[in-house]
Design an enzyme around this catalytic site. Structure first.
Site, PDB file in Angstrom:
ATOM      1  N   ALA A 254     -28.375 -19.120 -27.326  1.00  0.00           N
ATOM      2  CA  ALA A 254     -27.771 -20.428 -27.578  1.00  0.00           C
ATOM      3  C   ALA A 254     -28.169 -20.973 -28.949  1.00  0.00           C
ATOM      4  O   ALA A 254     -27.312 -21.462 -29.694  1.00  0.00           O
ATOM      5  CB  ALA A 254     -28.170 -21.404 -26.471  1.00  0.00           C
TER       6      ALA A 254
ATOM      7  N   ASN B 117     -21.931 -25.876 -21.316  1.00  0.00           N
ATOM      8  CA  ASN B 117     -20.786 -25.010 -21.608  1.00  0.00           C
ATOM      9  C   ASN B 117     -19.681 -25.054 -20.546  1.00  0.00           C
ATOM     10  O   ASN B 117     -18.615 -24.480 -20.752  1.00  0.00           O
ATOM     11  CB  ASN B 117     -21.240 -23.587 -21.941  1.00  0.00           C
ATOM     12  CG  ASN B 117     -22.174 -23.010 -20.908  1.00  0.00           C
ATOM     13  OD1 ASN B 117     -22.079 -23.318 -19.725  1.00  0.00           O
ATOM     14  ND2 ASN B 117     -23.097 -22.148 -21.360  1.00  0.00           N
TER      15      ASN B 117
ATOM     16  N   LYS C 242     -20.418 -19.880 -12.045  1.00  0.00           N
ATOM     17  CA  LYS C 242     -19.492 -19.810 -13.193  1.00  0.00           C
ATOM     18  C   LYS C 242     -18.086 -19.470 -12.683  1.00  0.00           C
ATOM     19  O   LYS C 242     -17.086 -20.026 -13.135  1.00  0.00           O
ATOM     20  CB  LYS C 242     -19.961 -18.743 -14.192  1.00  0.00           C
ATOM     21  CG  LYS C 242     -21.289 -19.062 -14.858  1.00  0.00           C
ATOM     22  CD  LYS C 242     -21.151 -20.050 -16.003  1.00  0.00           C
ATOM     23  CE  LYS C 242     -22.517 -20.439 -16.553  1.00  0.00           C
ATOM     24  NZ  LYS C 242     -22.476 -21.431 -17.617  1.00  0.00           N
TER      25      LYS C 242
ATOM     26  N   TYR D   2       0.871  -1.185   0.000  1.00  0.00           N
ATOM     27  CA  TYR D   2       0.000   0.000   0.000  1.00  0.00           C
ATOM     28  C   TYR D   2       0.907   1.235   0.000  1.00  0.00           C
ATOM     29  O   TYR D   2       1.978   1.205  -0.595  1.00  0.00           O
ATOM     30  CB  TYR D   2      -0.933  -0.105   1.220  1.00  0.00           C
ATOM     31  CG  TYR D   2      -2.123   0.805   1.147  1.00  0.00           C
ATOM     32  CD1 TYR D   2      -2.883   0.939  -0.021  1.00  0.00           C
ATOM     33  CD2 TYR D   2      -2.508   1.553   2.264  1.00  0.00           C
ATOM     34  CE1 TYR D   2      -3.963   1.790  -0.079  1.00  0.00           C
ATOM     35  CE2 TYR D   2      -3.598   2.399   2.211  1.00  0.00           C
ATOM     36  CZ  TYR D   2      -4.319   2.528   1.046  1.00  0.00           C
ATOM     37  OH  TYR D   2      -5.378   3.380   0.998  1.00  0.00           O
TER      38      TYR D   2
HETATM   39  N1  NDP Z   1     -26.596 -26.822 -21.779  1.00  0.00           N
HETATM   40  C1  NDP Z   1     -26.003 -25.657 -21.907  1.00  0.00           C
HETATM   41  O1  NDP Z   1     -24.772 -25.549 -21.858  1.00  0.00           O
HETATM   42  C2  NDP Z   1     -26.799 -24.434 -22.094  1.00  0.00           C
HETATM   43  C3  NDP Z   1     -28.159 -24.447 -22.036  1.00  0.00           C
HETATM   44  N2  NDP Z   1     -28.868 -23.313 -22.232  1.00  0.00           N
HETATM   45  C4  NDP Z   1     -30.314 -23.387 -22.064  1.00  0.00           C
HETATM   46  O2  NDP Z   1     -30.953 -22.979 -23.241  1.00  0.00           O
HETATM   47  C5  NDP Z   1     -32.133 -22.287 -22.920  1.00  0.00           C
HETATM   48  C6  NDP Z   1     -32.168 -20.943 -23.638  1.00  0.00           C
HETATM   49  O3  NDP Z   1     -31.106 -20.141 -23.188  1.00  0.00           O
HETATM   50  P1  NDP Z   1     -30.733 -18.793 -23.986  1.00  0.00           P
HETATM   51  O4  NDP Z   1     -30.576 -19.068 -25.424  1.00  0.00           O
HETATM   52  O5  NDP Z   1     -29.618 -18.194 -23.236  1.00  0.00           O
HETATM   53  O6  NDP Z   1     -32.058 -17.929 -23.751  1.00  0.00           O
HETATM   54  P2  NDP Z   1     -32.773 -16.824 -24.672  1.00  0.00           P
HETATM   55  O7  NDP Z   1     -33.724 -16.128 -23.782  1.00  0.00           O
HETATM   56  O8  NDP Z   1     -31.766 -16.033 -25.393  1.00  0.00           O
HETATM   57  O9  NDP Z   1     -33.579 -17.683 -25.754  1.00  0.00           O
HETATM   58  C7  NDP Z   1     -34.625 -18.548 -25.396  1.00  0.00           C
HETATM   59  C8  NDP Z   1     -35.261 -19.066 -26.663  1.00  0.00           C
HETATM   60  O10 NDP Z   1     -36.105 -20.156 -26.319  1.00  0.00           O
HETATM   61  C9  NDP Z   1     -37.369 -19.949 -26.956  1.00  0.00           C
HETATM   62  N3  NDP Z   1     -38.418 -20.593 -26.185  1.00  0.00           N
HETATM   63  C10 NDP Z   1     -38.777 -20.388 -24.907  1.00  0.00           C
HETATM   64  N4  NDP Z   1     -39.820 -21.183 -24.582  1.00  0.00           N
HETATM   65  C11 NDP Z   1     -40.108 -21.903 -25.687  1.00  0.00           C
HETATM   66  C12 NDP Z   1     -41.074 -22.883 -25.999  1.00  0.00           C
HETATM   67  N5  NDP Z   1     -41.961 -23.301 -25.081  1.00  0.00           N
HETATM   68  N6  NDP Z   1     -41.096 -23.393 -27.255  1.00  0.00           N
HETATM   69  C13 NDP Z   1     -40.223 -22.992 -28.190  1.00  0.00           C
HETATM   70  N7  NDP Z   1     -39.262 -22.051 -27.950  1.00  0.00           N
HETATM   71  C14 NDP Z   1     -39.223 -21.524 -26.712  1.00  0.00           C
HETATM   72  C15 NDP Z   1     -37.538 -18.440 -26.987  1.00  0.00           C
HETATM   73  O11 NDP Z   1     -38.517 -18.110 -27.960  1.00  0.00           O
HETATM   74  P3  NDP Z   1     -38.868 -16.567 -28.334  1.00  0.00           P
HETATM   75  O12 NDP Z   1     -37.680 -16.099 -29.146  1.00  0.00           O
HETATM   76  O13 NDP Z   1     -40.103 -16.702 -29.121  1.00  0.00           O
HETATM   77  O14 NDP Z   1     -39.011 -15.863 -27.027  1.00  0.00           O
HETATM   78  C16 NDP Z   1     -36.118 -18.021 -27.354  1.00  0.00           C
HETATM   79  O15 NDP Z   1     -35.938 -18.079 -28.761  1.00  0.00           O
HETATM   80  C17 NDP Z   1     -32.194 -22.227 -21.397  1.00  0.00           C
HETATM   81  O16 NDP Z   1     -32.980 -23.286 -20.923  1.00  0.00           O
HETATM   82  C18 NDP Z   1     -30.779 -22.432 -20.984  1.00  0.00           C
HETATM   83  O17 NDP Z   1     -30.671 -23.038 -19.723  1.00  0.00           O
HETATM   84  C19 NDP Z   1     -28.286 -22.105 -22.546  1.00  0.00           C
HETATM   85  C20 NDP Z   1     -26.931 -22.034 -22.608  1.00  0.00           C
HETATM   86  C21 NDP Z   1     -26.086 -23.179 -22.330  1.00  0.00           C
HETATM   87  C1  PYR Z   2     -25.368 -23.642 -18.778  1.00  0.00           C
HETATM   88  C2  PYR Z   2     -25.830 -22.271 -19.007  1.00  0.00           C
HETATM   89  O1  PYR Z   2     -25.017 -21.378 -19.163  1.00  0.00           O
HETATM   90  C3  PYR Z   2     -27.245 -21.996 -19.052  1.00  0.00           C
HETATM   91  O2  PYR Z   2     -28.062 -22.918 -18.960  1.00  0.00           O
HETATM   92  O3  PYR Z   2     -27.588 -20.815 -19.183  1.00  0.00           O
HETATM   93 MG    MG Z   3     -25.894 -19.421 -19.113  1.00  0.00          MG
END
Ligand code: NDP
Ligand code: PYR
Ligand code: MG
Length: 409
Positions: free
Chosen positions: A197, A317, A93, A38
């Site tokens: 995603a 991820n 994370k 410091y």
């Molecule tokens: N396994 C992994 O490593 C990861 C998993 N995920 C999972 O993916 C999912 C989405 O995350 P993310 O992309 O960040 O979120 P976003 O909010 O960016 O996108 C969500 C998308 O899902 C669509 N959606 C929601 N409900 C429904 C439904 N009932 N039927 C069809 N489409 C639907 C939405 O539609 P609309 O555009 O019409 O609103 C939108 O396009 C989450 O469940 C998250 O946990 C995400 C990142 C990593």
């Molecule tokens: C794993 C992740 O980053 C998510 O589900 O949003």
């Molecule tokens: Mg995430």
């Protein structure tokens, strides 16, 4: 209360709330230590850095510090929980960055829905960090935030839900396709979730050879088609001239289902209508698009993966972001570009082909595990990940001209 709920709440609460604390890297005991750490000693590195900004990497923790930053608008699959409630995920994370890649993290939860203000806030705090991991920011805002920050900043800015997910899912898919004797170029892919995603997964798969004409994107309103008038430009790029309207229409004869949307939206009937030897990645967290036990009961010719730790084939991820940032920070890369992302896909994919170390088997209580339908990707605690993935990333950064140092610090 279920066992998992109770255990999870206890885990987060006891013996000390949260999953993180800060630690010290230098002694701070004596009067001399205080004079160095410091005032007056701290003025010396301040002067050096003011004269030569690169010295910040020499005298501070910036080079090994990542900001995990969210505004809580798409927390896992739980939706817009707000910044405060996103903190356990961001601490999670941070924990994984440290545990798997020895990267220090500040988790930053920003209470802000306005895109320009969010970009400015993150840009303003960027000098603190060697890299920025954006997390759980909903689409389409996440695309604008990432693009703007990448243009402004000279450190890697990486939206984990986009690219971390896409890298791991692409690696898993390459192996699953090989095991099911299918080709990416010919695979009919249905992606449910047209957000962070979903869009990034499809963009990466196309960069690797998937054909746009074979991709059907589905959002909460149904199939993304040219007949729709409510699409943002990111979805519009995937719009098909098709009369398919709903997920059930899209699933007929599909080879691959990518779920990054919401729980329980894939039905038994839809699964039955897929082509022979289908691939089903139900990646929504915490609850997948179909229960994998139900899916396995419905068909015995499928490969199924989830985002969770408690079933075989975790496509999450966590297999990406710690190692991708490790490789990028090690060569002080200015960005994490497509060449680095594809290098990570192949490194991850290949690792699943080699024999599984005993410590992985012990952690999962398994006698045997080898490349096949229930093992398409390495397990997250595989000790080889930390040497294989960062090395591939660093090498690709050097070859693509974005590395600013060539040797590891
Ligand atoms: N396994 C992994 O490593 C990861 C998993 N995920 C999972 O993916 C999912 C989405 O995350 P993310 O992309 O960040 O979120 P976003 O909010 O960016 O996108 C969500 C998308 O899902 C669509 N959606 C929601 N409900 C429904 C439904 N009932 N039927 C069809 N489409 C639907 C939405 O539609 P609309 O555009 O019409 O609103 C939108 O396009 C989450 O469940 C998250 O946990 C995400 C990142 C990593
Ligand atoms: C794993 C992740 O980053 C998510 O589900 O949003
Ligand atoms: Mg995430």
């Amino acid at each position: 209360m279920s066992d998992l709920k109770q255990d999870a709440l206890h885990y987060h609460e006891l013996p000390k709330p949260g999953k993180l604390e800060t630690g010290l890297t230098k002694a701070c005991e004596t009067q001399r230590d205080l004079s160095l750490a410091y005032s007056p000693g701290v003025a010396e590195p301040v002067r050096e850095i003011a004269n030569n900004p690169e010295d910040v990497y020499r005298y501070t923790g910036k080079g090994n510090l990542v900001g995990v930053i969210s505004n809580g608008t798409a927390v896992l699959g739980l939706g817009n929980t707000g910044a405060l409630a996103s903190k356990p995920v961001m601490e999670g994370k941070a924990m994984l960055f440290k545990r798997f890649a020895n990267i220090d993290v500040f988790d930053i939860e920003i209470d802000c829905d306005d895109t320009a203000e969010l970009i400015q806030t993150i840009a303003n705090i960027a000098p603190t960090f060697g890299g920025i991991n954006l997390e759980d920011i909903a689409a389409p805002q996440c695309f604008e935030v990432e693009t703007a920050l990448k243009a402004q900043l000279d450190i890697p800015v990486f939206h984990d839900d986009q690219h971390g997910t896409a890298i791991v899912a692409a690696a898993g898919l390459m192996n699953a396709l090989e095991l099911q004797h299918k080709k990416l170029e010919l695979a009919r892919i249905v992606c449910v979730g047209a957000g962070a995603a979903g869009i990034a997964c499809m963009n990466l798969l196309m960069a690797m050879g998937a054909q746009k004409a074979n991709i059907t994107l589905v959002d909460s309103k149904g199939v993304v088609s040219t007949h729709r008038t409510d699409l943002n430009r990111y979805k519009e790029a995937f719009a098909q001239n098709t009369n398919k309207v709903c997920l059930a229409d899209a699933m007929v004869n599909a080879d691959v289902f990518f779920g990054v949307s919401d729980k329980d939206i894939l039905t038994v009937e839809m699964l039955q209508g897929m082509a022979a030897n289908p691939i089903v990645f139900t990646m929504a967290n915490p609850d997948p698009e179909i229960n994998p036990i139900l899916a396995n009961k419905t068909r015995d010719d499928l490969i199924i993966a989830t985002g969770r730790s408690d079933y075989p084939n975790q496509v999450n991820n966590v297999l990406g972001f710690p190692y991708i940032f490790r490789g990028a920070l090690d060569v002080r890369a200015s960005e994490i570009n497509m060449a680095m992302q594809i290098a990570a896909v192949h490194a991850l994919r290949k690792l699943a082909h080699s024999s599984v170390p005993d410590e992985v088997l012990d952690t999962y209580g398994l006698q045997e595990l080898s490349y096949g339908k229930e093992y398409i990707l390495p397990k997250p605690n595989d000790p080889r990940l930390i040497s294989v993935i960062p090395q591939a990333i660093s090498q690709a950064a050097i070859e693509s001209g974005v590395a600013r140092i060539t040797i590891k610090k």
